[in-house]
Design a protein around this motif. Structure first.
Motif, PDB file in Angstrom:
ATOM      1  N   VAL A  96      32.539 -26.976  20.286  1.00 13.26           N
ATOM      2  CA  VAL A  96      32.504 -28.435  20.930  1.00 13.26           C
ATOM      3  C   VAL A  96      32.045 -29.251  19.905  1.00 13.26           C
ATOM      4  O   VAL A  96      31.072 -29.258  19.235  1.00 13.26           O
ATOM      5  N   LYS A 141      43.410 -24.882  25.628  1.00 17.64           N
ATOM      6  CA  LYS A 141      43.320 -26.076  24.951  1.00 17.64           C
ATOM      7  C   LYS A 141      44.874 -26.689  24.931  1.00 17.64           C
ATOM      8  O   LYS A 141      45.211 -27.671  24.961  1.00 17.64           O
ATOM      9  N   TYR A 186      37.794 -25.107  20.635  1.00 23.24           N
ATOM     10  CA  TYR A 186      38.021 -23.602  21.324  1.00 23.24           C
ATOM     11  C   TYR A 186      39.266 -23.474  21.671  1.00 23.24           C
ATOM     12  O   TYR A 186      40.261 -24.559  21.824  1.00 23.24           O
ATOM     13  N   TYR A 198      33.019 -22.485  26.685  1.00 28.21           N
ATOM     14  CA  TYR A 198      33.901 -22.682  25.584  1.00 28.21           C
ATOM     15  C   TYR A 198      34.144 -21.483  25.068  1.00 28.21           C
ATOM     16  O   TYR A 198      33.063 -20.847  24.612  1.00 28.21           O
ATOM     17  N   LEU A 213      38.628 -23.237  28.114  1.00 30.07           N
ATOM     18  CA  LEU A 213      37.427 -23.334  28.603  1.00 30.07           C
ATOM     19  C   LEU A 213      37.320 -22.555  29.959  1.00 30.07           C
ATOM     20  O   LEU A 213      38.504 -22.808  30.722  1.00 30.07           O
TER      21      LEU A 213
END
Lengths: 784, 233
Positions: A540, A639, A490, A621, A493
């Motif tokens: 994920v 990320k 992703y 996500y 988050l």
């Protein structure tokens, strides 16, 4: 007069003397340095934690753990008093820590309040002392301030659940509770650019309470209370010497409810710092000990050779009437001098290594945030130093005693090495076909077993250090890549706080994301995580035991490798878990084993629903770039930000690997040069004979180098599996922290082989060069 | 026919400011196939002479011609090749390789000599066929010296240079070794040069060279040398 002779002996064997001093220096330096690292870390961390009142226990309200906060989970003054009155509790304080967003930045700031600052407090680095009555004071992490260009007196606006509050930075601090300042355990390294912490006073918290609790006004009224009656603390931090079981039972009695109690060991800060200490102990217990052992063993061989070469002189002194004891002391002082010089330089090197790994500007300094970085030599090192020097002196004494054995006439005779015997392999046809050089070298190796063994040992050490170091880096790399680069699919988050599942699911759909819910459960007296995942968009991924990605099935829960190992769990087994703060318990069927960062269980929402587990969605996500930070959104992490922290982590790894590679090369060069010179001296007469017979310098050089190269081949052949074994041992020792699988890249093998061969060849050539200077006449005139 | 010819050869050693003339303007011619003894007291210069002839050392001045070749100005490798092809050494202390067996010590020279002889045959010549698999440390002094002679012979050199070959041996073994060396000159046509301070050995020589203080004081030819058995030891 003997002292003068000592200096001359020292000068005569200067190559051996220097290489021995360097070996002992390196051995002691590595040993002291690596052990100093963990010992200093342990001491400095504990001093910091004690000074800042780092809590021994944290009592959590259930919902704090479940992800969403409700009013009935807040601790009242009565509850605090009840906990404080438990016998064995020294101090207790209501405490709050929530993640807030910094307005105008992407940063997250953990905002902490401790009602009684002697518990879970901080050390002031600069600025005004803490004022519990301050209504606008922020006591901010000095590291966060430095990275973000914030100075004393600056204003900051923080956002929590859509509510804004503004404060002025009054002090810059370091807090024990944020020793390792990471948002959660999935993040390896702190990144003060994007995540920090700040303390505000209870008075300021009280002042903003009205706004924060606004949405709960109705519920509060229904409970027959007003907002004024409620304090915003959902945690009680406690200083106590009680053991966990006694304390937990006492708390349960005092609060009349199963609360979640976490000890020091269960906090990220303490557990990770002590994990680092354990890692240091592990590292300090293998590789430096190996180094030291090689140094001491090389010393045994060298002292024996030196006294053997000095035998006629020893005999002369004896014949002159010197007593054995005096002669022994004379040579033992030579060994002691090496030991003392090596120890003094080694301690210096140790301090350098210790400082190199453990200073506020090193990678360790990025990891652990504390005010004092004192380096302390552990007491055991002093004992080892004394022991080593005594041992070296003992080696000196024993070596001379062997040469003094018998009468003065016996002592006067030159030393003769062991009688040649035929080897078993000489019976074989292959041996008979070998050329003379091979036979010569082979028999020489067997004749001078100690020397050959030490050479092999040195090469083995070199290979083990290289494979261990490079392999550890590869393993970490593979692990980090698989876990983060691969498993994080992703872009961002989003941590949310809501008990409205429909709303959360709708929000998730809106973001085109997957979601998860995290909660803490008790499993066999152990607090572990339980994660419920709803993954439909592959954002994920989960790592299986063999490092491949696993698609979660709906027929059971997956257990992390650590728990599986600790409790012998496998697919099909049934386990019972109980969420904290409830009397509920659930039976889970194990569907498989996963490699995970956190210790616990993972399952799909379908399986969670099938067993009737209650949970609140806590994380979404998504690949969306813009996320509005309001409503249920607590904070957002990209990320990129998560990945950035691993660069620092890998940097720490690279420094250790570089130290090991340099150590390996130094070890290889010194051991091989020392033993090569010894071999050269011992075979001097034989080489002179070959030269007289008509062998050219180059050919004699080849003979010398080839023995080193064979031992190198053997050392590599044995060293690689041994290195892998050591690496596996290190990985196992680190298993409590990282669920890694040993992976060594082909190029690490290639580098190991190339470096080892390179060292062997260079040293071989350095020694072989000497044969140009063989004095044939003098050598052959010498006594047999 | 002359096999060795020294013209105005000097060898000077410098030891700090001290200069030592081990050989001082020496002229000497030696014939092929003879048993030659170089006699002289310690420090006379006889070993220096042997070292120069053997290519272990180079003269400070003058020329040394061996078998028609000037060896006084050879490079290191050329000197190695000269030692490998032309001369064989026998030392007082044998200088065998302790980690090689008798057979291997002798066969060793095959690696360097251009025209080596069979090692088995040479071991047989020196009477050690029963000891081929022994290591030097398993042999007596006389046996070790015979191995060293076999090794020197196996190179098939024209000249055998022997530095006090019987110095470390009892007289009986010494006589046996001398007989062997004598036979090499007589039967195989080798030029055998023995350096010694033992006057008795000179009675076996075709030519006796006397050295003193770096000078050759005489070079006498003996028409009827005695055999080893005839010499009174």
């Amino acid at each position: 007069m003997l002292l003068r002779k000592l200096w001359r002996t020292l000068w005569r064997y200067k190559a051996q003397f220097i290489s021995m001093v360097i070996m002992i220096t390196l051995g002691i330096g590595m040993f002291v340095g690596f052990n100093m690292e963990w010992y200093s870390l342990e001491t400095d961390v504990n001093e910091h934690l004690t000074a800042t009142g780092f809590a021994d226990y944290r009592v959590y309200a259930r919902s704090a753990v479940m992800g969403s906060l409700t009013v009935d989970d807040l601790f009242t003054q009565d509850e605090l008093d009840a906990v404080r009155s438990i016998e064995g509790v020294q101090e207790a304080s209501r405490y709050l820590s929530v993640n807030t967003s910094v307005k105008g930045e992407d940063d997250v700031l953990a905002l902490a309040v401790s009602e009684n600052i002697s518990v879970s407090g901080f050390t002031l680095i600069s600025g005004e002392p803490y004022d519990p009555e301050s209504l606008d004071g922020l006591w901010l992490s000095d590291q966060y301030a430095a990275k973000n260009g914030i100075a004393l007196g600056d204003s900051m606006t923080l956002t929590y659940s859509g509510y804004e509050m503004t404060g002025v930075v009054k002090g810059l601090i370091k807090a024990g509770e944020f020793l390792i300042c990471v948002p959660d355990e999935t993040q390896l390294m702190p990144d003060f650019n994007s995540y920090g912490y700040a303390y505000i006073s209870p008075a300021m918290l009280n002042a903003v309470k009205e706004e924060l609790l606004g949405p709960y006004r109705l519920a509060i009224t229904l409970m027959g209370k007003s907002i004024d009656d409620i304090d915003m603390y959902f945690q009680i931090n406690v200083l106590s010497d009680l053991d966990k079981k006694t304390f937990t039972e006492a708390v349960d009695r005092a609060l009349d409810n199963t609360a979640l109690v976490l000890g020091r060991d269960e906090t990220v800060s303490y557990a990770e710092a002590m994990g680092e200490v354990e890692e240091g102990k592990t590292m300090g217990s293998i590789l430096p000990v190996l180094f030291l052992a090689i140094a001491v063993l090389t010393m045994v061989t060298t002292m024996h050779r030196i006294t053997a070469n000095e035998k006629t002189q020893i005999g002369t002194l004896k014949a002159l009437g010197f007593r054995d004891g005096r002669i022994m002391r004379h040579y033992a002082s030579y060994a002691l001098m090496i030991g003392l010089m090596g120890s003094a330089l080694g301690i210096g090197l140790g301090y350098f290594i210790g400082w190199f790994i453990m200073n506020p500007n090193s990678a360790m300094g990025t990891y652990i945030d504390m005010p004092s970085w004192r380096l302390i030599v552990p007491p055991v090192c002093w004992l080892v130093l004394v022991g080593i020097n005594a041992f070296l002196m003992g080696i000196g004494l024993l070596s001379v005693r062997r040469m003094l054995a018998g009468t003065a006439a016996d002592a006067l005779r030159p030393y003769t090495p062991g009688r040649m015997r035929h080897l078993r392999i000489e019976e074989t046809r292959a041996f008979k076909k070998l050329n003379f050089g091979t036979k010569w070298n082979l028999r020489d190796c067997f004749r001078h077993k100690a020397r050959s063994f030490m050479t092999l040992f040195g090469i083995l050490g070199c290979v083990i250090l290289l494979i261990g170091g490079l392999g550890m880096r590869d393993t970490m790399n593979v692990f980090v890549n698989a876990f983060y680069e691969g498993a994080i699919n992703y872009r961002q988050l989003v941590n949310i706080s809501t008990d409205d599942r429909t709303a959360a699911e709708a929000f998730c759909e809106e973001l085109g994301g997957d979601w998860s819910a995290a909660t803490s459960v008790q499993f066999r007296d152990k607090p572990v995580s339980l994660e419920v995942d709803h993954v439909t968009r592959d954002l994920v991924r989960f790592l299986g035991e063999d490092m491949s990605y696993v698609v979660l099935e709906d027929d059971g829960a997956y257990v992390c490798k650590r728990l599986a190992g600790e409790f012998g769990l496998k697919a099909g087994d049934k386990v019972v878990v109980s969420p904290y703060g409830t009397s509920d318990s659930y039976e889970l069927t194990i569907a498989g084993v996963l490699r995970s960062m956190s210790e616990g269980f993972v399952m799909t929402d379908a399986y969670a629903d099938s067993i009737g587990l209650k949970y609140d969605i806590s994380t979404i996500y998504t690949n969306e770039e813009t996320i509005l930070k309001d409503g249920m959104v607590l904070n957002v992490q990209s990320k990129e930000a998560i990945m950035k922290s691993f660069d620092t982590f890998m940097e720490l790894m690279d420094i250790m690997v570089a130290a090991l590679v340099i150590g390996a090369v130094a070890l290889g060069i010194i051991v091989l040069y020392n033993l090569g010179t010894m071999s050269y001296v011992e075979r001097y007469r034989e080489m002179a004979t070959l030269k007289v017979l008509g062998f050219r310098d180059l050919r004699i050089g080849q003979l010398l180098v080839s023995q080193n190269l064979w031992l190198t081949v053997l050392g590599i052949a044995l060293g690689i599996p041994l290195g892998m074994w050591v690496l596996q041992y290190l990985i196992d020792a680190l298993a409590a922290e990282y669920e890694m699988i040993m992976s060594i890249q082909w190029y690490s093998y290639a580098i190991t082989v190339a470096i080892t061969f390179g060292v062997s060849l260079i040293v071989g050539l350095m020694v072989a060069r000497k044969n140009r200077f063989i004095d044939m006449v003098a050598a052959l005139k010498a006594e047999e | 026919m002359a096999i060795i010819d020294l013209r105005d050869v000097s060898r000077v050693y410098h030891n700090g400011e001290h200069e030592q003339r081990a050989l001082d303007h020496v002229d000497l011619t030696l014939e092929e196939g003879q048993f030659i003894v170089i006699l002289g007291p310690s420090g006379a210069g006889k070993s220096t002479l042997l070292n120069l002839l053997g290519g272990l050392d180079s003269p400070t001045s003058g020329t040394i011609t061996v078998d028609g070749k000037d060896i006084s100005r050879l490079s290191r490798d050329e000197m190695s090749d000269y030692r490998a092809a032309t001369v064989g050494f026998v030392f007082q202390s044998y200088n065998l390789i302790p980690t090689l067996t008798v057979q291997e010590n002798v066969a060793l020279v095959k690696e360097i000599a251009p025209h080596p002889l069979s090692s088995h045959e040479m071991i047989d010549v020196v009477g050690l066929s029963d000891h081929v698999h022994h290591f030097p440390s398993e042999l007596s002094g006389g046996e070790q010296q015979r191995v060293s002679i076999a090794r020197a012979l196996a190179k098939n050199p024209k000249i055998l240079l022997c530095d006090e070959p019987t110095g470390a041996l009892d007289s009986e073994t010494g006589v046996m070794v001398l007989k062997l060396l004598f036979a090499m000159a007589r039967q195989r046509g080798k030029t055998v040069i023995v350096v010694t301070h033992n006057q008795a050995i000179s009675k076996m020589a075709d030519t006796v060279v006397r050295v003193k203080n770096g000078h050759i004081i005489s070079c006498e030819h003996q028409d009827n040398p005695l055999t080893a058995d005839e010499v009174e030891w």
